[in-house]
Design a protein around this motif. Structure first.
Motif, PDB file in Angstrom:
ATOM      1  N   SER A  62       0.824  -1.212   0.000  1.00  0.00           N
ATOM      2  CA  SER A  62       0.000   0.000   0.000  1.00  0.00           C
ATOM      3  C   SER A  62       0.857   1.260   0.000  1.00  0.00           C
ATOM      4  CB  SER A  62      -0.902   0.008   1.238  1.00  0.00           C
ATOM      5  OG  SER A  62      -1.706  -1.140   1.251  1.00  0.00           O
ATOM      6  N   LEU A 122      -2.565   5.877   1.003  1.00  0.00           N
ATOM      7  CA  LEU A 122      -3.575   4.940   1.491  1.00  0.00           C
ATOM      8  C   LEU A 122      -3.376   4.685   2.989  1.00  0.00           C
ATOM      9  CD1 LEU A 122      -5.947   3.041   1.060  1.00  0.00           C
ATOM     10  CD2 LEU A 122      -4.326   1.291   0.300  1.00  0.00           C
ATOM     11  N   LYS A 141      -4.718   7.603   4.993  1.00  0.00           N
ATOM     12  CA  LYS A 141      -6.184   7.650   4.990  1.00  0.00           C
ATOM     13  C   LYS A 141      -6.764   6.601   5.931  1.00  0.00           C
ATOM     14  CE  LYS A 141      -8.429  10.138   2.989  1.00  0.00           C
ATOM     15  NZ  LYS A 141      -9.050  11.392   3.473  1.00  0.00           N
ATOM     16  N   PHE A 174      -9.704  -1.382   3.717  1.00  0.00           N
ATOM     17  CA  PHE A 174      -9.598  -0.852   2.362  1.00  0.00           C
ATOM     18  C   PHE A 174      -9.837  -1.985   1.392  1.00  0.00           C
ATOM     19  CE2 PHE A 174      -5.218  -2.303   2.748  1.00  0.00           C
ATOM     20  CZ  PHE A 174      -4.923  -2.734   1.469  1.00  0.00           C
ATOM     21  N   TYR A 184     -10.316  -2.742  -3.118  1.00  0.00           N
ATOM     22  CA  TYR A 184     -10.073  -2.193  -4.454  1.00  0.00           C
ATOM     23  C   TYR A 184     -11.353  -1.986  -5.239  1.00  0.00           C
ATOM     24  CZ  TYR A 184      -5.327  -3.257  -3.183  1.00  0.00           C
ATOM     25  OH  TYR A 184      -4.127  -3.303  -2.521  1.00  0.00           O
ATOM     26  N   VAL A 210      -9.034   6.551  -2.555  1.00  0.00           N
ATOM     27  CA  VAL A 210      -7.630   6.960  -2.610  1.00  0.00           C
ATOM     28  C   VAL A 210      -7.086   6.600  -3.985  1.00  0.00           C
ATOM     29  CG1 VAL A 210      -5.346   6.714  -1.559  1.00  0.00           C
ATOM     30  CG2 VAL A 210      -7.405   6.590  -0.122  1.00  0.00           C
ATOM     31  N   ASN A 248      -2.714   5.212  -5.145  1.00  0.00           N
ATOM     32  CA  ASN A 248      -2.376   3.855  -4.719  1.00  0.00           C
ATOM     33  C   ASN A 248      -2.474   2.989  -5.960  1.00  0.00           C
ATOM     34  OD1 ASN A 248      -1.865   2.091  -2.255  1.00  0.00           O
ATOM     35  ND2 ASN A 248      -3.546   0.997  -3.226  1.00  0.00           N
ATOM     36  N   VAL A 271     -11.285   3.362   1.157  1.00  0.00           N
ATOM     37  CA  VAL A 271     -11.145   3.191   2.600  1.00  0.00           C
ATOM     38  C   VAL A 271     -12.546   3.311   3.180  1.00  0.00           C
ATOM     39  CG1 VAL A 271     -10.177   4.109   4.736  1.00  0.00           C
ATOM     40  CG2 VAL A 271      -8.802   4.097   2.629  1.00  0.00           C
TER      41      VAL A 271
END
Length: 192
Positions: free
Chosen positions: A22, A26, A29, A148, A150, A170, A173, A179
């Motif tokens: 990460s 990220l 956050k 988090f 994707y 975010v 990343n 998040v």
């Protein structure tokens, strides 16, 4: 030799959700929702090579207990070696849906935060359900699940056990990530 994300991703992509660790953005956050002054116990699911763990250790009070639950044997060994001299850090080789057992063995009670890096889109629905169902009662009433992902494809599943408090996308990343910060459902039962 240290295990790499790429190597472990190709060994078991369901357990390692990304080819790369990460980003700083990220990590920042994810950590912004943690009140480090009041956190007594933080659990991290899927710490991998320790990107979030390093940041948690820099910001936590030394008395705050950090429990790392990692299913990958090679990552667990790396984490155990890296954090061997750190006070109040426990590295566990095991599955997130057994964390209550690990906490009892350590003599620990409710958890303030669970930081989750598990790739729910790669897990079976049954395992994802078990992890979330198991996590909710581990948290204090004011506790938070911070994860988090994707994609947002599992938000309906998360919503069965937790109330969404906030979310952020975010972009800095690889790949971009969401998040999500959740609180336990107030009634203590899954919603349909």
């Amino acid at each position: 030799m240290l295990p790499s994300f790429v190597e472990e991703f190709f060994r078991n992509p369901a357990a390692v959700g990304s080819l790369v660790p990460s980003s700083r953005e990220l990590t920042a956050k994810v950590l912004e929702s943690i009140d480090f002054a009041r956190a007594r116990c933080i659990v991290e699911y899927g710490p991998g090579t320790g990107v979030f763990t390093d940041a948690l250790l820099k910001r936590r009070d030394p008395a705050t207990i950090l429990v790392l639950v990692e299913v990958n044997e090679r990552f667990t060994k790396l984490l155990a070696e890296r954090y061997a001299g750190q006070p109040n850090v426990h590295v566990i080789l095991g599955s997130a849906d057994q964390t209550g057992d690990y906490l009892r063995e350590l003599g620990l009670g409710p958890v303030d935060y669970v930081v989750c890096s598990l790739p729910f889109s790669s897990l079976t629905q049954r395992l994802g359900w078990r992890i979330l169902e198991h996590t909710r009662p581990l948290l204090t009433p004011e506790g938070k699940l911070i994860l988090f992902q994707y994609s947002r494809q599992n938000t309906k599943l998360f919503g069965k056990f937790f109330r969404l408090q906030k979310q952020a996308h975010v972009l800095l990343n690889l790949p971009p990530a969401y998040v999500l910060v959740y609180a336990p459902n107030s009634d203590g039962v899954a919603t349909s």
